[in-house]
Design an enzyme around this catalytic site. Structure first.
Site, short mmCIF file in Angstrom:
data_model
loop_
_atom_site.label_atom_id
_atom_site.label_comp_id
_atom_site.label_asym_id
_atom_site.label_seq_id
_atom_site.Cartn_x
_atom_site.Cartn_y
_atom_site.Cartn_z
N LYS A 10 6.31 2.94 7.66
CA LYS A 10 7.02 1.66 7.73
C LYS A 10 8.49 1.83 8.15
CE LYS A 10 4.09 -0.51 4.24
NZ LYS A 10 4.09 -1.19 2.92
N TYR A 50 -1.27 -8.51 8.70
CA TYR A 50 -1.11 -8.93 7.31
C TYR A 50 -1.68 -10.32 7.05
CZ TYR A 50 1.69 -4.77 6.60
OH TYR A 50 2.11 -3.47 6.50
N ASN A 113 8.16 0.69 0.58
CA ASN A 113 7.41 1.80 0.00
C ASN A 113 6.90 2.81 1.02
OD1 ASN A 113 5.22 0.45 1.08
ND2 ASN A 113 4.44 -0.28 -0.87
N HIS A 116 1.68 2.61 4.64
CA HIS A 116 0.50 1.76 4.41
C HIS A 116 -0.71 2.62 4.73
CE1 HIS A 116 -2.57 -1.36 4.97
NE2 HIS A 116 -2.90 -0.65 6.03
N GLU A 127 -8.22 -2.14 11.40
CA GLU A 127 -6.82 -1.77 11.56
C GLU A 127 -6.62 -0.78 12.70
OE1 GLU A 127 -5.36 -2.58 6.97
OE2 GLU A 127 -5.67 -0.51 7.60
#
Length: 139
Positions: A10, A50, A113, A116, A127
C-alpha cells in the site's frame, strides 16, 4: 497444494521505500513473487477493488488512501499461499500483530497497515485478474 494469492504493498509502504524489505519477508516465508508491478491505482480501480466496502463509512477514505501514491501489486505463489501470506501479513491492527509479521514490522496504523492479501481462492482469482493478464504472470 500450490496456489496463488494477490498482494498489494500500500501507499504507506511504497512512500517509505519498503518494497524490498517486504519482498524479503515474503520470500523468506517460502512464497515466490511470480508477478509484480508498481502502479498508480486509478479511482475506478480502487472503487472496483474495494467495492465490497462501498456502503461502509470508511469507503471514501480507503479509496483516497489507495489512490494517493503508488502501490505495488503482486501475485504470490506457493504451498497454501493464501493462508501463508495472511499469516506473515499479521493482524490488521499492527499493535496486535505477531512479532516478525509485515504489519508488526512496518505498518503505521490500522488504516495504514502496509499490505493487503486475498482472503480466499475465489477472491484471489478476481483480484489477480483485475491487475494482471495471464501473460504477465511468470512462474
Amino acid at each position: 497444494m500450490t496456489e496463488r494469492t494477490f498482494s498489494i504493498l500500500k501507499p504507506d509502504a511504497t512512500e517509505r521505500n519498503l518494497t524490498g524489505a517486504i519482498n524479503a519477508v515474503i520470500e523468506k516465508a517460502g512464497l515466490r513473487i511470480v508477478a509484480q508491478k508498481r502502479i498508480k491505482m486509478s479511482r475506478t480501480d480502487a472503487e472496483q477493488f474495494y467495492g465490497v466496502h462501498k456502503e461502509r463509512p470508511f469507503f471514501g477514505e480507503l479509496v483516497e488512501t489507495m489512490t494517493s501514491a503508488p502501490v505495488v501489486v503482486q501475485v504470490l505463489e506457493g504451498e497454501g499461499a493464501i493462508a501463508k501470506y495472511r499469516e506473515i501479513m499479521g493482524a490488521t491492527n499492527p499493535a496486535q500483530a505477531a512479532d516478525g509479521t509485515i504489519r508488526k514490522l512496518y505498518a503505521k496504523s490500522i488504516g495504514e497497515n502496509s499490505v493487503h492479501g486475498s482472503d480466499a481462492p475465489e477472491t484471489a482469482k478476481v483480484e489477480i485478474a483485475q491487475f494482471f493478464p495471464d501473460a504477465e504472470i511468470v512462474g
